[in-house]
Design a protein around this motif. Sequence first.
Motif, PDB file in Angstrom:
ATOM      1  N   ARG A 171     -47.589  35.267 -12.517  1.00 45.76           N
ATOM      2  CA  ARG A 171     -45.935  35.230 -12.617  1.00 45.76           C
ATOM      3  C   ARG A 171     -45.609  36.621 -12.063  1.00 45.76           C
ATOM      4  N   THR A 172     -44.412  36.872 -11.464  1.00 42.08           N
ATOM      5  CA  THR A 172     -43.837  37.949 -11.033  1.00 42.08           C
ATOM      6  C   THR A 172     -42.371  37.961 -11.436  1.00 42.08           C
ATOM      7  N   GLN A 173     -42.087  38.891 -12.298  1.00 35.71           N
ATOM      8  CA  GLN A 173     -40.577  38.887 -12.525  1.00 35.71           C
ATOM      9  C   GLN A 173     -40.122  40.544 -12.375  1.00 35.71           C
ATOM     10  N   ILE A 174     -38.775  40.423 -11.963  1.00 36.12           N
ATOM     11  CA  ILE A 174     -38.127  41.784 -12.052  1.00 36.12           C
ATOM     12  C   ILE A 174     -37.224  41.750 -13.361  1.00 36.12           C
ATOM     13  N   THR A 175     -37.483  42.714 -14.296  1.00 36.80           N
ATOM     14  CA  THR A 175     -36.680  42.746 -15.630  1.00 36.80           C
ATOM     15  C   THR A 175     -36.443  43.965 -15.879  1.00 36.80           C
ATOM     16  N   ARG A 176     -35.469  44.265 -16.922  1.00 37.72           N
ATOM     17  CA  ARG A 176     -35.131  45.526 -17.441  1.00 37.72           C
ATOM     18  C   ARG A 176     -36.068  45.969 -18.792  1.00 37.72           C
ATOM     19  N   HIS A 177     -36.459  47.087 -18.800  1.00 35.52           N
ATOM     20  CA  HIS A 177     -37.152  47.365 -19.913  1.00 35.52           C
ATOM     21  C   HIS A 177     -36.312  48.297 -20.827  1.00 35.52           C
ATOM     22  N   ASP A 178     -35.820  48.006 -22.317  1.00 40.04           N
ATOM     23  CA  ASP A 178     -35.055  48.663 -22.870  1.00 40.04           C
ATOM     24  C   ASP A 178     -35.775  49.493 -23.869  1.00 40.04           C
ATOM     25  N   CYS A 179     -35.659  50.715 -23.963  1.00 40.40           N
ATOM     26  CA  CYS A 179     -36.508  51.649 -24.996  1.00 40.40           C
ATOM     27  C   CYS A 179     -35.552  51.816 -26.357  1.00 40.40           C
ATOM     28  N   ARG A 202     -44.775  31.390 -30.661  1.00 41.70           N
ATOM     29  CA  ARG A 202     -43.369  31.118 -29.952  1.00 41.70           C
ATOM     30  C   ARG A 202     -43.072  32.006 -29.041  1.00 41.70           C
ATOM     31  N   GLU A 203     -43.063  33.208 -29.329  1.00 43.74           N
ATOM     32  CA  GLU A 203     -42.984  34.493 -28.421  1.00 43.74           C
ATOM     33  C   GLU A 203     -43.838  34.649 -27.505  1.00 43.74           C
ATOM     34  N   ALA A 204     -45.133  34.403 -28.052  1.00 44.06           N
ATOM     35  CA  ALA A 204     -46.266  34.565 -27.107  1.00 44.06           C
ATOM     36  C   ALA A 204     -46.341  33.680 -25.872  1.00 44.06           C
ATOM     37  N   ARG A 205     -45.893  32.465 -26.328  1.00 44.19           N
ATOM     38  CA  ARG A 205     -45.714  31.340 -25.030  1.00 44.19           C
ATOM     39  C   ARG A 205     -44.677  31.262 -24.149  1.00 44.19           C
ATOM     40  N   HIS A 206     -43.773  32.106 -24.312  1.00 51.63           N
ATOM     41  CA  HIS A 206     -42.437  32.342 -23.722  1.00 51.63           C
ATOM     42  C   HIS A 206     -42.845  32.374 -22.391  1.00 51.63           C
ATOM     43  N   ALA A 207     -42.247  31.916 -21.494  1.00 51.25           N
ATOM     44  CA  ALA A 207     -42.424  32.110 -20.056  1.00 51.25           C
ATOM     45  C   ALA A 207     -42.487  33.267 -19.313  1.00 51.25           C
ATOM     46  N   GLN A 208     -41.729  34.260 -20.069  1.00 57.07           N
ATOM     47  CA  GLN A 208     -41.741  35.701 -19.474  1.00 57.07           C
ATOM     48  C   GLN A 208     -42.680  36.559 -20.287  1.00 57.07           C
ATOM     49  N   LEU A 242     -48.952  44.474 -22.229  1.00 56.99           N
ATOM     50  CA  LEU A 242     -48.039  43.123 -22.368  1.00 56.99           C
ATOM     51  C   LEU A 242     -46.729  43.556 -21.791  1.00 56.99           C
ATOM     52  N   ARG A 243     -45.934  42.401 -21.472  1.00 57.41           N
ATOM     53  CA  ARG A 243     -44.550  42.385 -21.128  1.00 57.41           C
ATOM     54  C   ARG A 243     -44.004  41.214 -22.115  1.00 57.41           C
ATOM     55  N   VAL A 244     -43.131  41.591 -22.801  1.00 56.68           N
ATOM     56  CA  VAL A 244     -42.621  40.669 -23.724  1.00 56.68           C
ATOM     57  C   VAL A 244     -41.063  40.789 -23.426  1.00 56.68           C
ATOM     58  N   GLU A 245     -40.325  40.292 -22.533  1.00 52.58           N
ATOM     59  CA  GLU A 245     -38.969  40.720 -22.069  1.00 52.58           C
ATOM     60  C   GLU A 245     -37.959  40.424 -22.788  1.00 52.58           C
ATOM     61  N   ARG A 246     -37.717  39.778 -23.816  1.00 49.49           N
ATOM     62  CA  ARG A 246     -36.736  39.500 -24.851  1.00 49.49           C
ATOM     63  C   ARG A 246     -36.791  40.572 -25.701  1.00 49.49           C
ATOM     64  N   GLN A 247     -37.619  41.398 -25.760  1.00 54.25           N
ATOM     65  CA  GLN A 247     -37.818  42.672 -26.994  1.00 54.25           C
ATOM     66  C   GLN A 247     -38.054  44.000 -26.674  1.00 54.25           C
ATOM     67  N   LEU A 248     -37.754  44.800 -27.454  1.00 54.54           N
ATOM     68  CA  LEU A 248     -37.712  46.354 -26.885  1.00 54.54           C
ATOM     69  C   LEU A 248     -38.952  46.762 -26.826  1.00 54.54           C
ATOM     70  N   GLY A 249     -39.048  47.890 -26.074  1.00 53.06           N
ATOM     71  CA  GLY A 249     -40.257  48.544 -25.457  1.00 53.06           C
ATOM     72  C   GLY A 249     -41.330  48.897 -26.201  1.00 53.06           C
ATOM     73  N   TYR A 250     -41.204  49.152 -27.475  1.00 52.12           N
ATOM     74  CA  TYR A 250     -42.355  49.398 -28.271  1.00 52.12           C
ATOM     75  C   TYR A 250     -43.138  48.145 -28.634  1.00 52.12           C
ATOM     76  N   LYS A 251     -42.697  46.957 -28.279  1.00 47.27           N
ATOM     77  CA  LYS A 251     -43.643  46.037 -28.571  1.00 47.27           C
ATOM     78  C   LYS A 251     -44.687  45.451 -27.223  1.00 47.27           C
ATOM     79  N   HIS A 252     -44.165  46.256 -26.155  1.00 53.10           N
ATOM     80  CA  HIS A 252     -44.912  45.895 -25.093  1.00 53.10           C
ATOM     81  C   HIS A 252     -46.263  46.846 -25.022  1.00 53.10           C
ATOM     82  N   ALA A 253     -46.943  46.465 -25.648  1.00 56.32           N
ATOM     83  CA  ALA A 253     -48.435  47.187 -25.849  1.00 56.32           C
ATOM     84  C   ALA A 253     -49.062  47.462 -24.523  1.00 56.32           C
ATOM     85  N   LYS A 254     -49.527  48.833 -24.449  1.00 55.04           N
ATOM     86  CA  LYS A 254     -50.098  49.222 -23.406  1.00 55.04           C
ATOM     87  C   LYS A 254     -51.755  49.284 -23.482  1.00 55.04           C
TER      88      LYS A 254
END
Length: 258
Positions: A119-127, A185-191, A213-225
Amino acid sequence: MSTPRRQFLRLAAGMLAGGALAGCDRLSDNASFTGFLRRAQYLSRWAQDLLTGPDAMAQEFSEDDITSDFRSNGTSMPDSALYRELANAGFRDWALEVDGMVRQPLILSLAQLKALPSRTQITRHDCVEGWSAIAKWTGVPLSRVLDLAGPLPQARFVVFHCADPMDGSDRTAPQSTYYESLDLREARHAQTILAYGLNDAPLPVANGAPLRLRVERQLGYKHAKYLMRIALVDRLDGIRGGKGGYWEDLGYEWYAGI
């Protein structure tokens, strides 16, 4: 997320981070303050679900909106001999482990992950620090990896273990590295994806290569690298500080919805 709540989170984050750096993390040791944060996050999630629905999508953007340079935040090169060895070899020997409460534990190479539907998505990362950036991410939906592993009925959370040492005298010890978690639930979200591409190029080391990880409905610290392992569990209170993530153990909200 409303402007007052975002401002409060940024203020709290800054105060916590400053205290930790000074060796005097008073807020994270304050039971009343951290208890308030934990109660607020559940109210926030309930309100978000009520207003947008549990499957609502984060806003997606056009190529014209992409930020010219997606900044590296936090670690830009993990202080880990193992990680540096993997990076120097172009991540040829890197593999993602998927285990815990699953029917079929997995070890997936980067090539195997890239062979799965993407999946490819163009989203905003909010820190939480107050900056935002828009980027194009490509990766495999986390739901596809979960389907391959087959979560057991009692599994409720997905825990992400990273290569990035954060603290402790033994910087190779698992308890010193960054970690995060989501509910299923959040893990299975489409984005929610495991991203290996940034802006039509391989994910750079500074942004979490080879997989983040990209979890687009949550703030940046959730997006584990710098992902190394994913584990499915039934509870979080027995893992590390018991709050579900490195920063959460220091007082941040576990649910960081935008």
